[in-house]
Design an enzyme around this catalytic site. Structure first.
Site, PDB file in Angstrom:
ATOM      1  N   GLU A   9       0.859  -1.189   0.000  1.00  0.00           N
ATOM      2  CA  GLU A   9       0.000   0.000   0.000  1.00  0.00           C
ATOM      3  C   GLU A   9       0.900   1.246   0.000  1.00  0.00           C
ATOM      4  OE1 GLU A   9      -1.500   0.741   3.944  1.00  0.00           O
ATOM      5  OE2 GLU A   9      -3.248   1.844   3.216  1.00  0.00           O
ATOM      6  N   ASN A  53      -6.855   6.615  -1.333  1.00  0.00           N
ATOM      7  CA  ASN A  53      -5.786   5.636  -1.107  1.00  0.00           C
ATOM      8  C   ASN A  53      -6.063   4.548  -2.131  1.00  0.00           C
ATOM      9  OD1 ASN A  53      -4.049   3.651  -0.220  1.00  0.00           O
ATOM     10  ND2 ASN A  53      -4.465   4.000   1.965  1.00  0.00           N
ATOM     11  N   LYS A  73      -9.483   2.585  -1.639  1.00  0.00           N
ATOM     12  CA  LYS A  73      -9.668   1.990  -0.318  1.00  0.00           C
ATOM     13  C   LYS A  73     -10.986   2.432   0.327  1.00  0.00           C
ATOM     14  CE  LYS A  73      -7.066   1.419   4.037  1.00  0.00           C
ATOM     15  NZ  LYS A  73      -5.766   1.792   4.675  1.00  0.00           N
ATOM     16  N   GLU A 118      -5.803   8.621   8.141  1.00  0.00           N
ATOM     17  CA  GLU A 118      -6.338   8.290   6.816  1.00  0.00           C
ATOM     18  C   GLU A 118      -7.710   8.913   6.600  1.00  0.00           C
ATOM     19  OE1 GLU A 118      -4.611   3.808   6.827  1.00  0.00           O
ATOM     20  OE2 GLU A 118      -5.516   4.472   4.969  1.00  0.00           O
ATOM     21  N   CYS A 167      -5.024  -2.848   2.801  1.00  0.00           N
ATOM     22  CA  CYS A 167      -4.739  -2.773   4.229  1.00  0.00           C
ATOM     23  C   CYS A 167      -5.920  -3.054   5.160  1.00  0.00           C
ATOM     24  CB  CYS A 167      -4.080  -1.431   4.548  1.00  0.00           C
ATOM     25  SG  CYS A 167      -3.139  -1.538   6.062  1.00  0.00           S
ATOM     26  N   ASN A 178       0.288  -1.216   5.407  1.00  0.00           N
ATOM     27  CA  ASN A 178       1.229  -0.553   6.321  1.00  0.00           C
ATOM     28  C   ASN A 178       0.588  -0.701   7.695  1.00  0.00           C
ATOM     29  OD1 ASN A 178       3.247   1.680   4.749  1.00  0.00           O
ATOM     30  ND2 ASN A 178       1.447   1.053   3.594  1.00  0.00           N
TER      31      ASN A 178
HETATM   32  N1  ING Z   1      -3.165   0.255   8.761  1.00  0.00           N
HETATM   33  C1  ING Z   1      -3.650  -0.524   9.834  1.00  0.00           C
HETATM   34  C2  ING Z   1      -4.373  -1.785   9.376  1.00  0.00           C
HETATM   35  O1  ING Z   1      -5.583  -1.854   9.318  1.00  0.00           O
HETATM   36  C3  ING Z   1      -4.754  -0.673  11.957  1.00  0.00           C
HETATM   37  C4  ING Z   1      -4.467   0.246  10.805  1.00  0.00           C
HETATM   38  C5  ING Z   1      -3.725  -1.319  12.634  1.00  0.00           C
HETATM   39  C6  ING Z   1      -6.056  -0.882  12.344  1.00  0.00           C
HETATM   40  C7  ING Z   1      -4.004  -2.215  13.682  1.00  0.00           C
HETATM   41  C8  ING Z   1      -6.369  -1.752  13.399  1.00  0.00           C
HETATM   42  C9  ING Z   1      -5.334  -2.418  14.066  1.00  0.00           C
HETATM   43  O2  ING Z   1      -3.655  -2.740   9.132  1.00  0.00           O
HETATM   44  C10 ING Z   1      -3.808   0.688   7.630  1.00  0.00           C
HETATM   45  N2  ING Z   1      -3.083   1.434   6.773  1.00  0.00           N
HETATM   46  O3  ING Z   1      -4.991   0.433   7.425  1.00  0.00           O
END
Ligand code: ING
Length: 300
Positions: free
Chosen positions: A46, A106, A123, A142, A168, A193
């Site tokens: 991503e 995104n 996204k 985001e 993601c 990410n």
């Molecule tokens: N990053 C993370 C993901 O969904 C996240 C945000 C991390 C949400 C951990 C919940 C728990 O993998 C992105 N860019 O969506």
């Protein structure tokens, strides 16, 4: 059998001051490695052209839109398109899209072996928050920098089968896979990410790698599709991002995975016909699925 040799091209950190030309040349090196292993399709992370900028609070259009692409392809990424076409290899690329009328998404594209963009996705599930939250060691803005995707979850005919994309956080939502499964997706490709530390629930930090695998393996098995998940990994501008890049069979089995947190390619032969082992049996939607009992799912 319909074998697609798929390469998962994990990338290590991209620094804030790293020019796009550097990220592109790293991706070109991964593309060459993938070609040496006879890959047909290479999946990149991503937002693969820049550092993961939603980790910072920004206000002005100028500072935000530095991270966005105004056209695709464009002079910065043209060398990647040219090399891919020369090597007759397709790829999936994630980037920040600024549309001519000023919308920000995104985005990810699917490019075929002739260098043509055959699929585009924006996204849908945007995690994080909209305003600066200084209590966090890093932001996850985001919802501030992107609009919700407006292209649905496309599944296109490519590489000899039906290929879908997501990005993601989308991978955490069962609806993502089910919509594409209902469209007959045989392979779903995605980049991510994912910070190791999740500020709203730090007690879950140790579960990040487990949750990463759990959701993709479940999505693959419950919809009888291949899933390829590719990380931007490592300590990027002081923020640790998980790795866990992997290629998952329709049975839910991990058939290939990256070992570290740097630039790394793993390739696996993915037989799209294997989807039928699941789609004709345990998850034969026509035979076993009961949508009349699921209507609450689409209710707001
Ligand atoms: N990053 C993370 C993901 O969904 C996240 C945000 C991390 C949400 C951990 C919940 C728990 O993998 C992105 N860019 O969506």
């Amino acid at each position: 059998s319909r074998i697609v040799n798929v390469a998962a091209a994990q990338m290590g950190p991209i620094a804030l001051d790293e020019p796009r030309s550097s990220a592109v040349s790293r991706m070109m090196a991964l593309l060459r490695e993938a070609k040496d292993e006879h890959a047909d399709l290479v999946v990149f992370p991503e937002l693969a052209l820049t550092t993961f900028f939603p980790r910072w609070y920004m206000v002005t259009d100028a500072e935000i839109e530095r991270f966005f692409e105004r056209g695709m392809p464009n002079p910065d990424v043209q060398p990647l398109f040219d090399l891919a076409r020369e090597l007759s290899i397709g790829f999936n690329l994630g980037y920040a899209e600024l549309t001519p009328d000023g919308q920000r998404f995104n985005t990810a594209i699917l490019v075929d072996k002739a260098g043509q963009i055959v699929g585009k996705y924006r996204k849908v599930h945007l995690p994080g928050h909209f305003d600066n939250e200084p209590w966090r060691p890093f932001q996850h803005l985001e919802k501030r920098y992107f609009e919700t995707g407006n292209l649905g979850f496309p599944v296109v005919e490519a590489f000899g089968g039906k290929v879908g994309m997501c990005i993601c956080n989308d991978r955490r939502w069962p609806e993502t896979y089910r919509v594409m499964g209902l469209k007959g997706a045989e392979m779903i490709v995605l980049g991510y990410n994912t910070p190791l530390h999740y500020p709203p629930a730090p007690e879950h930090d140790y579960l990040q790698d487990f949750h990463n695998r759990l959701v993709m393996q479940a999505g693959a098995y419950q919809n009888g599709t291949w899933v390829v998940g590719v990380a931007k990994a490592g300590r990027e501008e002081g923020c640790d991002l998980i790795g866990g890049t992997c290629i998952i069979a329709p049975t839910g089995e991990v058939v290939a995975e990256c070992a570290g947190l740097e630039d790394e390619v793993v390739v696996a032969p993915c037989d799209l016909d294997r989807c039928q082992e699941i789609r004709s049996n345990v998850f034969n939607f026509a035979l076993h699925r009961e949508p009349e009992n699921y209507q609450l799912i689409t209710a707001t």
